[in-house]
Write an enzyme that holds these catalytic residues in place. Sequence first.
Site, PDB file in Angstrom:
ATOM      1  N   SER A   1       0.793  -1.241   0.000  1.00  0.00           N
ATOM      2  CA  SER A   1       0.000   0.000   0.000  1.00  0.00           C
ATOM      3  C   SER A   1       0.821   1.284   0.000  1.00  0.00           C
ATOM      4  O   SER A   1       0.249   2.378  -0.034  1.00  0.00           O
ATOM      5  CB  SER A   1      -0.958   0.007   1.192  1.00  0.00           C
ATOM      6  OG  SER A   1      -2.078  -0.790   0.914  1.00  0.00           O
TER       7      SER A   1
ATOM      8  N   SER B   1      -6.094   3.023   4.693  1.00  0.00           N
ATOM      9  CA  SER B   1      -5.502   2.315   3.553  1.00  0.00           C
ATOM     10  C   SER B   1      -6.542   1.584   2.721  1.00  0.00           C
ATOM     11  O   SER B   1      -6.323   0.454   2.269  1.00  0.00           O
ATOM     12  CB  SER B   1      -4.428   1.329   4.038  1.00  0.00           C
ATOM     13  OG  SER B   1      -3.547   1.003   2.995  1.00  0.00           O
TER      14      SER B   1
ATOM     15  N   LYS C   1      -0.010   3.815  -2.620  1.00  0.00           N
ATOM     16  CA  LYS C   1      -1.026   4.875  -2.498  1.00  0.00           C
ATOM     17  C   LYS C   1      -0.417   6.265  -2.371  1.00  0.00           C
ATOM     18  O   LYS C   1      -1.127   7.264  -2.501  1.00  0.00           O
ATOM     19  CB  LYS C   1      -1.955   4.563  -1.328  1.00  0.00           C
ATOM     20  CG  LYS C   1      -2.777   3.296  -1.566  1.00  0.00           C
ATOM     21  CD  LYS C   1      -3.678   2.961  -0.403  1.00  0.00           C
ATOM     22  CE  LYS C   1      -4.578   1.780  -0.735  1.00  0.00           C
ATOM     23  NZ  LYS C   1      -4.148   0.515  -0.156  1.00  0.00           N
TER      24      LYS C   1
ATOM     25  N   LYS D   1       2.683   6.654   5.237  1.00  0.00           N
ATOM     26  CA  LYS D   1       1.909   5.519   4.726  1.00  0.00           C
ATOM     27  C   LYS D   1       2.531   4.193   5.123  1.00  0.00           C
ATOM     28  O   LYS D   1       3.753   4.030   5.088  1.00  0.00           O
ATOM     29  CB  LYS D   1       1.827   5.592   3.189  1.00  0.00           C
ATOM     30  CG  LYS D   1       0.811   4.648   2.591  1.00  0.00           C
ATOM     31  CD  LYS D   1      -0.609   5.078   2.885  1.00  0.00           C
ATOM     32  CE  LYS D   1      -1.612   3.964   2.672  1.00  0.00           C
ATOM     33  NZ  LYS D   1      -1.586   2.914   3.707  1.00  0.00           N
TER      34      LYS D   1
END
Length: 244
Positions: free
Chosen positions: A17, A79, A20, A189
């Site tokens: 992730s 997320s 992202k 993140k």
Amino acid sequence: GVTVYSKNADVKRYPASLTKIMTYVVVAENVSDFTQKVKIKASVLKPLEGTGSSQSAVSDNIGKSFTIEQLLKCLMISSGNDAALVLADYVGGEGGVTHFVQMMNDKAKKLGLKNTHFKNATGLHDPDHYTCAHDLAIMAAYLIEIGGEDLFAVTSLYDSYIREDTKQSFWLVNTNKLLKLYNGVDGLKTGYTKEAGYCLVTTAQRDGQRIIGVLMKETAPKTRNEEMCSLLDYGFNNYKQVTI
């Protein structure tokens, strides 16, 4: 833009992730008004069926609308892969998610990323979806540059509600636990898949100095957090910003 510590920084790895970060970049550069509303379509979320991947409030609200700002909260705080697909489909225009992924790869080239290739906007595993720690540091620095306070208003939140003034209020809890564990952390993140391991891009600011840390393919969340703290300690303890 200066790298103060590096180890295996150019080794290609799966980002999970952390993808992202680029998803947010492409959205931010192609949407001028974050109050715009997007209707949730079941067809867009179909690729997530059976994946067991992280999702947010979006999947449970087919046919309803979310603002871009709410979708970005779902994307960066919890997320949400569902939020990533909805944003990608919307920003991708007639070409939908496929065109959005091309936009991600085009942006990677413009940023000079040499070891990065995207196959989706979520970070779900694909053998041809990869990046490296060095490229992620560049992506993160660029996102901070263009996102500014709007970005940190989202990524610095340990938890938040969307639609809090309605009956469909939804509580988001941040996957980045360093927000409460390390002084100065305000983003950025986390990521995990079985193939990628535990990944993390963290940014922290103290006394006007901002640093970014990137870790990939860690074995456990606890190890990931401990090693990130060590990495940030190294940056703050050995370097300082002065005005000459």
